[in-house]
Each structure stands twice: as structure tokens, then as C-alpha cells.
Design a protein around this motif. Sequence first.
Motif, mmCIF file in Angstrom:
data_model
loop_
_atom_site.group_PDB
_atom_site.id
_atom_site.type_symbol
_atom_site.label_atom_id
_atom_site.label_comp_id
_atom_site.label_asym_id
_atom_site.label_seq_id
_atom_site.Cartn_x
_atom_site.Cartn_y
_atom_site.Cartn_z
ATOM 1 N N PRO A 17 -11.641 70.099 0.819
ATOM 2 C CA PRO A 17 -12.155 70.612 -0.454
ATOM 3 C C PRO A 17 -11.614 69.829 -1.651
ATOM 4 N N ARG A 18 -12.322 69.942 -2.775
ATOM 5 C CA ARG A 18 -11.840 69.325 -4.012
ATOM 6 C C ARG A 18 -11.024 70.329 -4.828
ATOM 7 N N TYR A 19 -10.965 71.554 -4.313
ATOM 8 C CA TYR A 19 -10.194 72.630 -4.938
ATOM 9 C C TYR A 19 -10.454 72.818 -6.427
ATOM 10 N N THR A 24 -12.491 78.295 -1.653
ATOM 11 C CA THR A 24 -13.562 77.380 -2.038
ATOM 12 C C THR A 24 -14.910 78.098 -1.997
ATOM 13 N N ALA A 25 -15.896 77.440 -2.612
ATOM 14 C CA ALA A 25 -17.230 78.049 -2.701
ATOM 15 C C ALA A 25 -17.805 78.392 -1.320
ATOM 16 N N LEU A 26 -17.322 77.711 -0.284
ATOM 17 C CA LEU A 26 -17.826 78.024 1.068
ATOM 18 C C LEU A 26 -17.428 79.428 1.509
ATOM 19 N N CYS A 64 -26.247 62.228 -6.458
ATOM 20 C CA CYS A 64 -25.920 63.461 -7.169
ATOM 21 C C CYS A 64 -25.592 64.627 -6.236
ATOM 22 N N GLY A 65 -24.467 65.295 -6.538
ATOM 23 C CA GLY A 65 -24.038 66.449 -5.760
ATOM 24 C C GLY A 65 -24.105 67.732 -6.575
ATOM 25 N N CYS A 66 -24.734 67.651 -7.733
ATOM 26 C CA CYS A 66 -24.800 68.835 -8.599
ATOM 27 C C CYS A 66 -26.040 69.670 -8.275
ATOM 28 N N VAL A 236 -12.798 59.560 -13.090
ATOM 29 C CA VAL A 236 -13.236 58.643 -12.025
ATOM 30 C C VAL A 236 -13.252 59.459 -10.734
ATOM 31 N N PHE A 237 -14.453 59.935 -10.388
ATOM 32 C CA PHE A 237 -14.577 60.828 -9.240
ATOM 33 C C PHE A 237 -14.741 60.067 -7.940
ATOM 34 N N ASN A 238 -14.153 60.628 -6.919
ATOM 35 C CA ASN A 238 -14.372 60.142 -5.560
ATOM 36 C C ASN A 238 -15.769 60.600 -5.139
ATOM 37 N N HIS A 241 -19.815 62.438 -0.421
ATOM 38 C CA HIS A 241 -21.000 62.136 0.381
ATOM 39 C C HIS A 241 -21.258 63.293 1.340
ATOM 40 N N VAL A 242 -22.245 64.097 1.037
ATOM 41 C CA VAL A 242 -22.555 65.277 1.850
ATOM 42 C C VAL A 242 -24.069 65.329 2.108
ATOM 43 N N PRO A 243 -24.587 64.327 2.851
ATOM 44 C CA PRO A 243 -26.047 64.227 3.019
ATOM 45 C C PRO A 243 -26.670 65.445 3.706
ATOM 46 N N SER A 325 -24.731 79.222 -11.519
ATOM 47 C CA SER A 325 -23.458 79.204 -12.252
ATOM 48 C C SER A 325 -22.387 80.064 -11.595
ATOM 49 N N ILE A 326 -21.160 79.618 -11.765
ATOM 50 C CA ILE A 326 -20.027 80.324 -11.178
ATOM 51 C C ILE A 326 -19.147 80.903 -12.279
ATOM 52 N N GLY A 327 -18.757 82.158 -12.082
ATOM 53 C CA GLY A 327 -17.814 82.800 -12.988
ATOM 54 C C GLY A 327 -16.484 82.974 -12.273
ATOM 55 N N ALA A 334 -17.576 84.679 -8.901
ATOM 56 C CA ALA A 334 -18.921 85.228 -8.739
ATOM 57 C C ALA A 334 -19.930 84.126 -9.001
ATOM 58 N N GLN A 335 -20.919 84.005 -8.125
ATOM 59 C CA GLN A 335 -21.902 82.939 -8.310
ATOM 60 C C GLN A 335 -23.321 83.491 -8.396
ATOM 61 N N ASN A 336 -24.098 82.921 -9.306
ATOM 62 C CA ASN A 336 -25.513 83.269 -9.418
ATOM 63 C C ASN A 336 -26.321 82.622 -8.301
ATOM 64 N N THR A 337 -27.524 83.140 -8.083
ATOM 65 C CA THR A 337 -28.414 82.594 -7.066
ATOM 66 C C THR A 337 -28.786 81.130 -7.366
ATOM 67 N N LYS A 338 -29.124 80.402 -6.307
ATOM 68 C CA LYS A 338 -29.544 79.003 -6.454
ATOM 69 C C LYS A 338 -31.059 78.857 -6.424
ATOM 70 N N ASP A 339 -31.752 79.985 -6.270
ATOM 71 C CA ASP A 339 -33.208 79.955 -6.099
ATOM 72 C C ASP A 339 -33.873 80.449 -7.393
ATOM 73 N N PHE A 451 -16.986 69.880 4.009
ATOM 74 C CA PHE A 451 -16.604 69.235 2.753
ATOM 75 C C PHE A 451 -16.831 67.729 2.834
ATOM 76 N N SER A 452 -16.783 67.108 1.669
ATOM 77 C CA SER A 452 -16.809 65.642 1.634
ATOM 78 C C SER A 452 -15.438 65.127 2.091
ATOM 79 N N LYS A 453 -15.383 63.826 2.388
ATOM 80 C CA LYS A 453 -14.110 63.274 2.866
ATOM 81 C C LYS A 453 -13.144 63.023 1.716
HETATM 82 C C1 LIG Z 1 -17.369 65.891 -9.968
HETATM 83 C C2 LIG Z 1 -18.052 66.977 -10.021
HETATM 84 C C3 LIG Z 1 -18.702 67.617 -8.918
HETATM 85 C C4 LIG Z 1 -19.113 68.928 -8.958
HETATM 86 N N1 LIG Z 1 -19.691 69.230 -7.790
HETATM 87 C C5 LIG Z 1 -19.655 68.162 -6.983
HETATM 88 C C6 LIG Z 1 -19.039 67.141 -7.675
HETATM 89 C C7 LIG Z 1 -18.793 65.807 -7.138
HETATM 90 C C8 LIG Z 1 -20.215 68.089 -5.647
HETATM 91 C C9 LIG Z 1 -19.668 69.071 -4.734
HETATM 92 N N2 LIG Z 1 -19.087 70.248 -5.053
HETATM 93 C C10 LIG Z 1 -18.766 70.881 -3.897
HETATM 94 C C11 LIG Z 1 -19.213 70.111 -2.824
HETATM 95 C C12 LIG Z 1 -19.168 70.447 -1.373
HETATM 96 C C13 LIG Z 1 -17.795 70.618 -0.874
HETATM 97 C C14 LIG Z 1 -16.836 69.501 -1.178
HETATM 98 O O1 LIG Z 1 -17.097 68.351 -0.866
HETATM 99 O O2 LIG Z 1 -15.773 69.814 -1.746
HETATM 100 C C15 LIG Z 1 -19.755 68.946 -3.342
HETATM 101 C C16 LIG Z 1 -20.306 67.784 -2.613
HETATM 102 C C17 LIG Z 1 -18.074 72.179 -3.854
HETATM 103 C C18 LIG Z 1 -18.715 73.072 -4.787
HETATM 104 N N3 LIG Z 1 -18.507 73.061 -6.127
HETATM 105 C C19 LIG Z 1 -19.267 73.998 -6.694
HETATM 106 C C20 LIG Z 1 -19.977 74.648 -5.671
HETATM 107 C C21 LIG Z 1 -20.923 75.754 -5.855
HETATM 108 C C22 LIG Z 1 -19.622 74.052 -4.468
HETATM 109 C C23 LIG Z 1 -20.063 74.377 -3.100
HETATM 110 C C24 LIG Z 1 -21.348 73.694 -2.794
HETATM 111 C C25 LIG Z 1 -22.424 74.630 -3.106
HETATM 112 O O3 LIG Z 1 -22.572 75.607 -2.348
HETATM 113 O O4 LIG Z 1 -23.093 74.425 -4.131
HETATM 114 C C26 LIG Z 1 -19.326 74.304 -8.127
HETATM 115 C C27 LIG Z 1 -19.587 73.128 -8.977
HETATM 116 N N4 LIG Z 1 -18.870 71.994 -8.963
HETATM 117 C C28 LIG Z 1 -19.390 71.130 -9.871
HETATM 118 C C29 LIG Z 1 -20.466 71.745 -10.503
HETATM 119 C C30 LIG Z 1 -21.313 71.120 -11.569
HETATM 120 C C31 LIG Z 1 -20.557 73.005 -9.933
HETATM 121 C C32 LIG Z 1 -21.473 74.100 -10.216
HETATM 122 C C33 LIG Z 1 -22.266 74.215 -11.206
HETATM 123 C C34 LIG Z 1 -18.900 69.796 -10.120
#
Ligand SMILES: C=Cc1c2[nH]c(c1C)Cc1[nH]c(c(CCC(=O)O)c1C)Cc1[nH]c(c(C)c1CCC(=O)O)Cc1[nH]c(c(C)c1C=C)C2
Length: 455
Positions: A17-19, A24-26, A64-66, A236-238, A241-243, A325-327, A334-339, A451-453
Motif C-alpha cells: 500500500p501507499r498508506y 487501506t481503501a481495500l 492514470c490511476g485516479c 515525484v510519485f512512484n 502499475h495496476v492494470p 470521494s473519501i472522508g 467513508a467513501q462515496n459510490t464510484k458509479d 497493490f502496486s509494487k
Molecule cells: C499519487 C496519487 C495517487 C492517488 N491514487 C493513486 C495515485 C498514484 C492510484 C492508486 N491509489 C490506490 C491504488 C491501489 C492500491 C495501491 O497501489 O496502493 C492506486 C493504484 C489506493 C487508493 N487510493 C484511493 C483509493 C480509493 C484507493 C483504492 C483504489 C480504489 O478502490 O479506488 C484514494 C485516492 N488516492 C488518490 C486519489 C485521487 C484518491 C481518491 C480520490 C491519489
Amino acid sequence: MSTIDFEKFSKYSKPGPRYTSYPTALEFNENFTYDQYIHYLENAKEKLSLYVHLPFCRSACYFCGCNVVFTSKEKKLSTYIEYLKKEVDLLAQHIDTSREVIQFHFGGGTPTYYKAFELDEIVTYIKSKFPNWSQEAEISCEIDPRFFNEDQMKVFQKHGFNRISFGVQDLDEKVQKEIHRIQPLELTQKAVELARKYGIKSINTDFIYGLPYQTLETFKKTLELSTQLNPDRVAVFNYAHVPWLMKTQRKFDETTLPTPDVKLQIFQYTIDFFESNGYKMVGMDHFAKPEDELFGAIEKGELHRNFQGYTTKGGANLVGIGLTSIGEGERYYAQNTKDMKVYEAALDAGKLPFERGVKLSDDDYLRKAVIMELMANFSIDMKRVENEHHIDFKTYFADALEALQEFVEADLVTITEDKITVSTTGTLLIRNIAMPFDAYMKKYAQSKKSFSKTV
Ligand SMILES: C=Cc1c2[nH]c(c1C)Cc1[nH]c(c(CCC(=O)O)c1C)Cc1[nH]c(c(C)c1CCC(=O)O)Cc1[nH]c(c(C)c1C=C)C2
Ligand SMILES: C[C@H]1O[C@@H](n2cnc3c(N)ncnc32)[C@H](O)[C@@H]1O
Ligand code: SF4
């Protein structure tokens, strides 16, 4: 810094995780109910940090992972504003709106895909329902320099925005072509100049390492060029890669991604580069000028980590507004729906678009404190944790301390009577070093698609 054996370090390349949260969100799930969420909203007293997600983008950057919605339909954008207003109305019914707003953030997607008058409409509406904004509030927006004009900047100025983060990612032509994001340096320069002209004092630029066709040589050039932008902060983000999660990442030929040892070399070079150019490393992926408050916060021990990365505003109650969005409160996420359909249906029915979350147990709460301290300060004050959480650290975390031995033996971590300290080189592996404190990690040990590596 050439003494590091990067080949050897490659063995630490594993999912982690990126913590930005713990758990974590999982771990977010539906056992955390709507009523519980409302209860927290109604009883919280902390100052407010509002995060508003504007998810739309014109076209996909393949890395993009957003959480993004791609569209070219203006109607979709304007409809979303109407729903945001409904959500703000509902939140205002459950939150004591006299609480002070100390942070406001527009994230995306591309917030500036919206026209100036629309951005104005959104902020004005939120201010009408949550009127008590602190004079010192941090008010920020993520901006794609390819979509940014002076009218939008005027709206930001009018509303007191004081922080802008620009997505740059990489300045090499071949890399830009591969990631499907052509963005000449001159274009970014104009965007930065525009922000400065309107008095924005804190300008951040985002870069990513680990992208296709990047090498140490190409990234050196990118860093060299980035100094022309003279940002106050740099991230500078790592590359994550989560295809299996992100479809557009499947467009990359994985053989063109830099290997873990090259990634480590790139990041080590990045650290040395910024430190010799007047920046200080902040947390695992940020650099700030010494006069930036982010840097000041380290010295005062006030650096915190949340979903937006690193912040000086700890202890606020983060309220997430908009799709996905996450609170965050002291004891919950707490997280809102993605749909989008579900989002609209909930609001049409007069309910918040909340979907899932987690209530922190005492164990979660303690581990969160420890992991976040590691991620922010690269050290853990064990005595302080013992006093605050009424545990015996070395007994409670016996497993974790044992797992840390391999890092101690590699001179990446030092453990004394009172303190765990990560060495400068160890910061490259901070996610690995935090993982032993994560009670959920065992569950994921077998799964490659989580998670990503870390490297
Ligand atoms: C640098 C900013 C990033 C934000 N999200 C990501 C990056 C690179 C991409 C990302 N975030 C997560 C994952 C999967 C697990 C991991 O590799 O650690 C990835 C690839 C974790 C994560 N972060 C958020 C959520 C909801 C999750 C779980 C994945 C999911 O179910 O969506 C919250 C979140 N992080 C960022 C944003 C913009 C955001 C929510 C709006 C920054
Ligand atoms: C908000 C910031 O997140 C970064 N970003 C977006 N997607 C990824 C990813 N998959 N891996 C790492 N960083 C990413 C970009 O740098 C963007 O500007
Ligand atoms: S990096 Fe930014 S502009 Fe590109 S797809 Fe992701 S959110 Fe949109």
C-alpha cells in the motif's frame, strides 16, 4: 550515493500500500453503515477539510490511476454540478456548518475542464452552505496545464485560492507520446506564470517515475528542465502499475517499463538532485523549498498524511464530496459510490451517495498512528506511542519488530530503547518498512492483484 547496491534492493519490489489511509481503501466495506456515517457527521467537532472531486477528463493519460470519467459532453459536466449541490445540501443538514473550514481542495479528474463560471458556481454554493472559512484556510486545486485559462484563474483568485498543483508527469517527448499526454514545457511554463501573476504563492508540480521508456538519462533531463518552472513544491510519485484495476494501463508494453533497479536509481538521483537544488525531501515522494510550510512542519513534528498525500493540517475532519470521494474522521473512513448512476439515484432519493467505509477498532487506531508517523517522519517515537495508547510497544509489536530485523541488518533501520529510525537510504523502502505494522497485510500476501509494487 553510488554505494547503494540497487540490484540487491530489487528483492524488495513487492505489492504494498501507499498508506494514504490505514486501514487501506481495500478494507473499506459495507458493514460500516449509512447510519453510522451520519452519526459521525452529526457528532464531529473538529475543524473541516472539504474535498470536492470533479472527475471529468477530455482524454486518457494511459498511466492514470485516479478515479476519472472521460467525456466530451458539456451536459454531463453541468448535470454533475446540480448533483454536487444536492449533496452539499444534505451534508449541511447533518454537519454543524458553523465549524471552521480550514482546508478546501478541488481534485480530479480535471477540475479545470469546467468553465470559469461553473467553478465559480460550485465554490459559491459551497460557501453559502459552509460559510465559516478560516482566514488561514488552505484552498487548492489540481490543474492540468493543458486546460487552464485566465478566467478560471480569476475565479480562483476571487475565492482566495492559495495553492495550485500542476500535473506535469514527464518532459521527454517519447515518454509523453507513450503515456498519451503531449504537454510541451512552454505550455506548463505559461500555466505556472499565470498562477504566479495572480499571486499564488505555493505552486506544486507532479512528476511520475517508472513510466514507459523512462531511463535515468531521460529523467535527469526532465528534472533539469523542471527547475525552469521553479516550483515551491514537487511531488515525484512512484508509478502505480495496476492494470487489473485501470484499463488504460493495459496499453503499455510492460517490457518498456523501467526495472526496479533502474527505478531505484532514478529516485535516488531525484533525491540528490532536489537536495542540491535547494529543496528538502518531505515524506516519501515530496520535495519542498526550506521556506515552504510543509518543510517547517517536519521540524515541528506536524507533518501528516492523508488521501491528498502530505499536509500540515492534521486532525481535521475530512469530508469527501462528489463521485468516489473519501472522508476521514478520527475513527472512520467513508467513501462515496464510484458509479455515476448510483450517485445520482441516491441524491434523487434524498440520501448521501455514501457507499462503504470502515470504523477504526482500537487496534486500527493504534496502527494507523504508527504507520502514519513512519510515512511522515521516517521514525517512530515508541515511548510517545506507549503513553498515548497505553501499550507496551515491544510486546504489542513483537512480530513487527522481528520482521524489521532484515532492515536493521541491512542498515536501513535503527532500533534503540525509545525510537525506530529509518536511514536516508531506508526512505526508498518506506512502504516496505511500514508493512510489518499493517495487520491486514497477511491477507494479501498471496494475492498479486492488490497493490502496486513498492519499487
Ligand atoms: C499519487 C496519487 C495517487 C492517488 N491514487 C493513486 C495515485 C498514484 C492510484 C492508486 N491509489 C490506490 C491504488 C491501489 C492500491 C495501491 O497501489 O496502493 C492506486 C493504484 C489506493 C487508493 N487510493 C484511493 C483509493 C480509493 C484507493 C483504492 C483504489 C480504489 O478502490 O479506488 C484514494 C485516492 N488516492 C488518490 C486519489 C485521487 C484518491 C481518491 C480520490 C491519489
Ligand atoms: C494527482 C497525481 O497523481 C499522479 N498519478 C496519477 N496516476 C498515477 C499512477 N498510476 N501512479 C503514480 N502516480 C499517478 C499524477 O502525477 C497526478 O498529477
Ligand atoms: S492524469 Fe489527470 S488529466 Fe490525465 S487522465 Fe488522470 S486525471 Fe485526467
